[in-house]
Structure formats: C-alpha cells, structure tokens
Design a protein around this motif. Structure first.
Motif, short mmCIF file in Angstrom:
data_model
loop_
_atom_site.label_atom_id
_atom_site.label_comp_id
_atom_site.label_asym_id
_atom_site.label_seq_id
_atom_site.Cartn_x
_atom_site.Cartn_y
_atom_site.Cartn_z
N LEU A 61 67.15 -60.97 6.06
CA LEU A 61 67.39 -60.57 7.45
C LEU A 61 68.87 -60.73 7.76
CD1 LEU A 61 64.30 -62.34 9.08
CD2 LEU A 61 64.46 -60.03 8.12
N ILE A 62 69.56 -59.61 7.85
CA ILE A 62 71.00 -59.60 8.08
C ILE A 62 71.28 -59.71 9.57
CG2 ILE A 62 73.10 -58.22 7.76
CD1 ILE A 62 71.73 -56.95 5.34
N THR A 63 72.38 -60.38 9.92
CA THR A 63 72.74 -60.52 11.32
C THR A 63 73.22 -59.19 11.90
OG1 THR A 63 74.99 -61.15 10.72
CG2 THR A 63 73.41 -62.93 11.04
N ARG A 64 73.27 -59.13 13.20
CA ARG A 64 73.81 -57.96 13.88
C ARG A 64 75.32 -57.86 13.62
NH1 ARG A 64 70.06 -56.16 17.62
NH2 ARG A 64 68.52 -57.71 18.33
N ALA A 65 75.89 -56.71 13.99
CA ALA A 65 77.32 -56.48 13.79
C ALA A 65 78.16 -57.51 14.55
CB ALA A 65 77.69 -55.07 14.23
N ASP A 66 77.62 -58.03 15.67
CA ASP A 66 78.37 -59.01 16.45
C ASP A 66 78.14 -60.44 15.97
OD1 ASP A 66 75.80 -59.53 17.28
OD2 ASP A 66 76.12 -59.04 19.39
N GLY A 67 77.39 -60.58 14.86
CA GLY A 67 77.15 -61.90 14.29
C GLY A 67 75.94 -62.62 14.83
N GLN A 68 75.25 -62.03 15.82
CA GLN A 68 74.07 -62.65 16.40
C GLN A 68 72.84 -62.38 15.52
OE1 GLN A 68 74.19 -64.63 19.28
NE2 GLN A 68 76.38 -64.36 18.84
N LEU A 69 71.90 -63.32 15.56
CA LEU A 69 70.65 -63.12 14.83
C LEU A 69 69.86 -61.98 15.44
CD1 LEU A 69 69.39 -66.78 14.29
CD2 LEU A 69 70.67 -65.35 12.68
N LYS A 70 69.17 -61.22 14.59
CA LYS A 70 68.27 -60.19 15.10
C LYS A 70 67.05 -60.86 15.74
CE LYS A 70 69.67 -56.46 12.02
NZ LYS A 70 69.25 -55.44 11.03
#
Length: 214
Positions: free
Chosen positions: A60-69
């Motif tokens: 599970l990769i983080t969002r572009a802004d670094g926040q967890l999905k």
C-alpha cells in the motif's frame, strides 16, 4: 540498458516496476474506518504468501502528498479487511473505485455494488465478487513510502459455480479474472493459457541418460 535505482525518482522506479512485472493480480480491498465509514479500492501490488498460516500480502503506497491512503489507515486502525478478486464483468465497477474520493465517501455505494455481512469480521464483503477473503491484520511492515500489509485469511468465499466443494477443485478459468498490466489503464484477461507440467527429476534424468546413450 541498466538503470541505477539510486539515481531515479520513486515515480520513475514505479513506472519501470509496474510496467515490467506483469500481469499482477488485483486485490479489491474493502475496509472500514474506526467510525464505521466503508472504503473500497483496488491494489495490484498483491499476492498470496503462504498457506500455513494462510497469508496474503498488500503493498500500500502512500499518496503523492505523503499521507496514508484510506485503506491503509482503516486496516491499521481496525485490523480487518476483505480482499476480493476482480472478474471482467466487475472491472468497470472496480475502475470507478479507483477514484480519489473523499474519506467520508463509501466507494461501494458509488459504484452501485451490493455488500453483504462477512462471517467473522465487521467489514462487509461484495456479494457479486467471484472470490472474497475475509482477513485479519497479521503484520504491518513500514517500508519507506509503502506499508506492506500481511493479512491472515479467516474465511474464503467463492461463488458456488466455480468450485467442486468435495475435491476443492476451482474453475480458475471460469472465474474470468482480470489482471493489472502497464500504464494508466491497461488490464489483461486470462484467455490465452498454456500447460507445462512440472518435471520430476528422476524422470528427467532417465530421459537424459537414454538420450545420451543413443
């Protein structure tokens, strides 16, 4: 051509990995926030990792802004989720759930899908998915901008038409699953297969010896 990954951006690495390691099975993950808000999203960094215990793995990769999905946050908060496999008939609905909907939006309703209660966890499962696996969080492994989630399969649901319940034979081709390919929206069907039985060393050696002597 040789690419030194230490010199590439995460986006460039993703492009090379995601376009080359194909086809990849799709985990259509249903989860639920601690407040009870449902979420449904597909992920293709996914596979089975073993049978004792029965584990599946999600990257599970983080969002572009670094926040967890939302999926990641929900799994870490509640420890429960359902992994569905995606048939071609359900692919358009799966594609709708790819959208970056706000956290308070349940993509199950957005895609007009029917949910039914699970057997052992509070997260509902999709009624029409050919396969649904109720999972409990076994381990979460932070790995840079990725959270690797290991889930223990508690209940395995498969549509009756695709299983011989006595022999546990699955009609794999009949499941009509799709897999993730490359680029922004390419997928693959399981319609072009070939069979190559695994060799037995003793048989292979005997045939090799016979060929050498002739």
């Amino acid at each position: 051509m040789d690419f030194d990954f230490a010199t590439l951006s995460p986006q460039e690495r993703y492009k090379l990995l995601g376009s080359s390691i194909t086809p990849r099975p799709i985990a259509w993950v249903a989860s639920q926030s601690a407040a009870g808000v449902g979420n449904l999203a597909p992920f293709s960094f996914f596979n089975a990792m073993g049978a004792n215990p029965p584990l599946i793995a999600l990257g599970l990769i983080t969002r572009a802004d670094g926040q967890l999905k939302d999926t990641t946050t929900n799994i870490l908060e509640t420890g429960e989720f359902v992994v569905h496999l995606v048939s071609e008939a359900l692919a358009p609905a799966m594609n709708i759930t790819c959208m970056d909907a706000p956290a308070d939006i349940d993509e199950t309703a957005l895609a007009d899908l029917k949910a039914v209660p699970s057997s052992a966890i509070s997260v509902p499962r999709l009624a029409d998915a050919p396969v649904a696996m109720e999972c409990r969080l076994y381990q979460a492994i932070p790995a840079g901008s990725t959270t690797i989630v290991l889930g223990e399969v508690l209940h395995f649901h498969i549509q009756d038409d695709y299983i011989d319940a006595e022999k546990l034979y699955v009609d794999t081709v009949g499941l009509d699953l799709v897999a993730r390919m490359h680029g922004g929206g390419w997928y693959a069907r399981q319609s072009d297969l070939f069979d190559m039985p695994r060799p037995v060393y003793e048989d292979w050696q005997a045939q090799h010896d016979e060929t050498s002597q002739s």
